[in-house]
Design a protein around this motif. Structure first.
Motif, PDB file in Angstrom:
ATOM      1  N   ILE A 245       1.086  -1.095   0.214  1.00 29.84           N
ATOM      2  CA  ILE A 245       0.228  -0.012  -0.069  1.00 29.84           C
ATOM      3  C   ILE A 245       1.165   1.209   0.201  1.00 29.84           C
ATOM      4  O   ILE A 245       1.398   1.469   0.818  1.00 29.84           O
ATOM      5  CB  ILE A 245      -1.024  -0.126   1.137  1.00 29.84           C
ATOM      6  N   ALA A 246       0.759   1.581  -1.292  1.00 27.02           N
ATOM      7  CA  ALA A 246       1.550   3.468  -0.978  1.00 27.02           C
ATOM      8  C   ALA A 246       1.015   4.467  -1.478  1.00 27.02           C
ATOM      9  O   ALA A 246       1.915   4.987  -1.495  1.00 27.02           O
ATOM     10  CB  ALA A 246       2.798   2.681  -1.865  1.00 27.02           C
ATOM     11  N   ARG A 247       0.047   4.028  -2.322  1.00 24.96           N
ATOM     12  CA  ARG A 247      -0.870   5.460  -2.221  1.00 24.96           C
ATOM     13  C   ARG A 247      -0.579   6.265  -1.924  1.00 24.96           C
ATOM     14  O   ARG A 247      -0.962   6.154  -0.317  1.00 24.96           O
ATOM     15  CB  ARG A 247      -1.720   5.143  -3.127  1.00 24.96           C
ATOM     16  N   LYS A 248      -0.297   7.851  -1.594  1.00 18.36           N
ATOM     17  CA  LYS A 248      -1.091   9.004  -0.337  1.00 18.36           C
ATOM     18  C   LYS A 248      -1.591   8.590  -0.080  1.00 18.36           C
ATOM     19  O   LYS A 248      -2.184   8.443   0.915  1.00 18.36           O
ATOM     20  CB  LYS A 248       0.031  10.052  -1.160  1.00 18.36           C
ATOM     21  N   ALA A 249      -2.750   8.368  -0.591  1.00 15.75           N
ATOM     22  CA  ALA A 249      -4.247   9.167   0.255  1.00 15.75           C
ATOM     23  C   ALA A 249      -3.952   7.547   0.606  1.00 15.75           C
ATOM     24  O   ALA A 249      -5.273   7.793   2.061  1.00 15.75           O
ATOM     25  CB  ALA A 249      -5.290   8.933  -0.810  1.00 15.75           C
ATOM     26  N   SER A 250      -3.985   7.092   0.373  1.00 16.71           N
ATOM     27  CA  SER A 250      -4.494   5.047   0.783  1.00 16.71           C
ATOM     28  C   SER A 250      -3.943   4.894   2.240  1.00 16.71           C
ATOM     29  O   SER A 250      -4.126   4.562   3.219  1.00 16.71           O
ATOM     30  CB  SER A 250      -4.326   3.638   0.082  1.00 16.71           C
ATOM     31  N   VAL A 251      -2.229   5.768   1.914  1.00 14.40           N
ATOM     32  CA  VAL A 251      -1.492   5.065   3.474  1.00 14.40           C
ATOM     33  C   VAL A 251      -2.283   6.396   4.797  1.00 14.40           C
ATOM     34  O   VAL A 251      -2.020   6.069   5.655  1.00 14.40           O
ATOM     35  CB  VAL A 251      -0.211   6.101   2.793  1.00 14.40           C
ATOM     36  N   ALA A 252      -3.018   7.603   3.564  1.00 10.27           N
ATOM     37  CA  ALA A 252      -3.290   8.636   5.172  1.00 10.27           C
ATOM     38  C   ALA A 252      -4.374   7.726   5.962  1.00 10.27           C
ATOM     39  O   ALA A 252      -4.124   8.057   7.310  1.00 10.27           O
ATOM     40  CB  ALA A 252      -3.327   9.624   4.394  1.00 10.27           C
ATOM     41  N   LEU A 253      -5.030   6.980   4.714  1.00 12.25           N
ATOM     42  CA  LEU A 253      -6.088   6.243   5.809  1.00 12.25           C
ATOM     43  C   LEU A 253      -5.992   5.372   6.809  1.00 12.25           C
ATOM     44  O   LEU A 253      -6.437   4.846   7.815  1.00 12.25           O
ATOM     45  CB  LEU A 253      -7.014   5.979   4.486  1.00 12.25           C
ATOM     46  N   MET A 254      -4.422   4.434   6.243  1.00 13.93           N
ATOM     47  CA  MET A 254      -4.283   3.489   7.144  1.00 13.93           C
ATOM     48  C   MET A 254      -3.264   4.222   8.381  1.00 13.93           C
ATOM     49  O   MET A 254      -3.091   4.028   9.440  1.00 13.93           O
ATOM     50  CB  MET A 254      -3.071   2.679   6.688  1.00 13.93           C
ATOM     51  N   ASP A 255      -2.817   4.675   8.297  1.00 13.07           N
ATOM     52  CA  ASP A 255      -2.118   6.407   8.848  1.00 13.07           C
ATOM     53  C   ASP A 255      -2.948   6.523  10.506  1.00 13.07           C
ATOM     54  O   ASP A 255      -2.930   6.265  11.105  1.00 13.07           O
ATOM     55  CB  ASP A 255      -1.505   7.523   8.590  1.00 13.07           C
ATOM     56  N   ALA A 256      -4.305   7.316   9.989  1.00 15.70           N
ATOM     57  CA  ALA A 256      -5.384   7.140  10.616  1.00 15.70           C
ATOM     58  C   ALA A 256      -5.763   6.377  11.420  1.00 15.70           C
ATOM     59  O   ALA A 256      -6.437   6.407  12.358  1.00 15.70           O
ATOM     60  CB  ALA A 256      -6.227   7.998   9.801  1.00 15.70           C
ATOM     61  N   HIS A 257      -5.958   5.180  11.267  1.00 13.41           N
ATOM     62  CA  HIS A 257      -6.350   4.104  11.426  1.00 13.41           C
ATOM     63  C   HIS A 257      -5.910   2.693  11.992  1.00 13.41           C
ATOM     64  O   HIS A 257      -6.356   1.433  12.980  1.00 13.41           O
ATOM     65  CB  HIS A 257      -7.457   3.232  10.473  1.00 13.41           C
TER      66      HIS A 257
END
Length: 262
Positions: A245-257
């Motif tokens: 998982i490397a896309r910026k938006a997807s990483v941001a989601l993963m970081d949030a949860h």
């Protein structure tokens, strides 16, 4: 030999349940003290009150209110680094989750999840080389983890039952957290780019999840799809499958949860 009818026995049990001593009941009813003791033992056994024998705790799923959020997280941990054992020396099967000693926070979260899912059972930590096992025993293990079976998880079919899928659908991020905290990681990758004739270094965060079971990988990616997280499978020569998982938006989601292990 003297035989005592049902009425006498019922009178004795009534007195015993009210707290009357065995000897006093025997005296009042003219029944041998040993007979009174036997009647009391049988009565308490039928009601699950035998002294010295612990009553079986209720099943968190069948008899109680299952903590669904904690269960989704624990299920993810089990699919990654968990195993269930029952041998002839143990009456109850045991659930063990291996946690790297480099992540003490993960140890605490795993232990908390076990307590929340099995509130009537004790949880312990067992020291192993390079890691700790968080462990508990329960007679209800098969109710909570029907995917258990002989052999390794990647050698048998892993499919969620309907009630498990409903829990994962209701708490998808907890399930993803459990999988990442067991067989996943968050790292910082770097690359270089030529900008204005000068090569510059760029860093970016990335999540990985690696598992040998294609069924477990499918459960992971299906849940990511429902959450809108973009992913890709890496080409590898080994048997295990790695999801990136490397896309910026997807990483941001993963970081949030999810976030990194700690």
């Amino acid at each position: 030999m003297n035989f005592h009818g049902t009425q006498v026995r019922q009178k004795a049990l009534t007195l015993l349940r009210d707290g009357t001593k065995n000897a006093e009941v025997a005296r009042r009813l003219n029944v041998p003290k040993g007979t009174i003791g036997y009647w009391k033992h049988v009565d308490r056994a039928r009601r699950g009150e035998c002294p010295g024998r612990a009553q079986r705790p209720p099943c968190p799923r069948c008899d109680g209110e299952l903590n669904r959020s904690a269960y989704a997280y624990l299920l993810g941990l089990y699919f990654g680094d968990g195993h269930i054992i029952q041998n002839r020396a143990m009456r109850s099967p045991s659930l063990s989750i291996a946690c790297a000693e480099a992540h003490p926070g993960l140890l605490d979260e795993c232990e908390r999840a076990m307590h929340d899912v099995f509130p009537n059972n004790s949880v312990c930590r067992v020291r192993r080389k390079g890691c700790w096992e968080v462990k508990l025993y329960s007679m209800h293990m098969w109710c909570l983890f029907p995917q258990h079976g002989p052999g390794r998880k990647h050698e048998r079919r892993i499919v969620l039952e309907l009630w498990q899928q409903e829990i994962v659908d209701a708490h998808p991020w907890e399930f993803i957290r459990g999988l990442i905290h067991s067989d996943g990681c968050r790292i910082t990758n770097w690359t270089t780019r030529l900008v204005g004739g000068e090569r510059k270094r760029y860093e970016y965060p990335r999540y990985f999840f690696t598992n040998t079971s294609t069924d477990i990988v499918q459960l992971f990616t299906d849940t990511l799809d429902k959450l809108g997280v973009e992913w890709k499978s890496l080409n590898q020569s080994r048997a295990a499958v790695t999801i990136s998982i490397a896309r910026k938006a997807s990483v941001a989601l993963m970081d949030a949860h999810v976030g990194p292990k700690h």
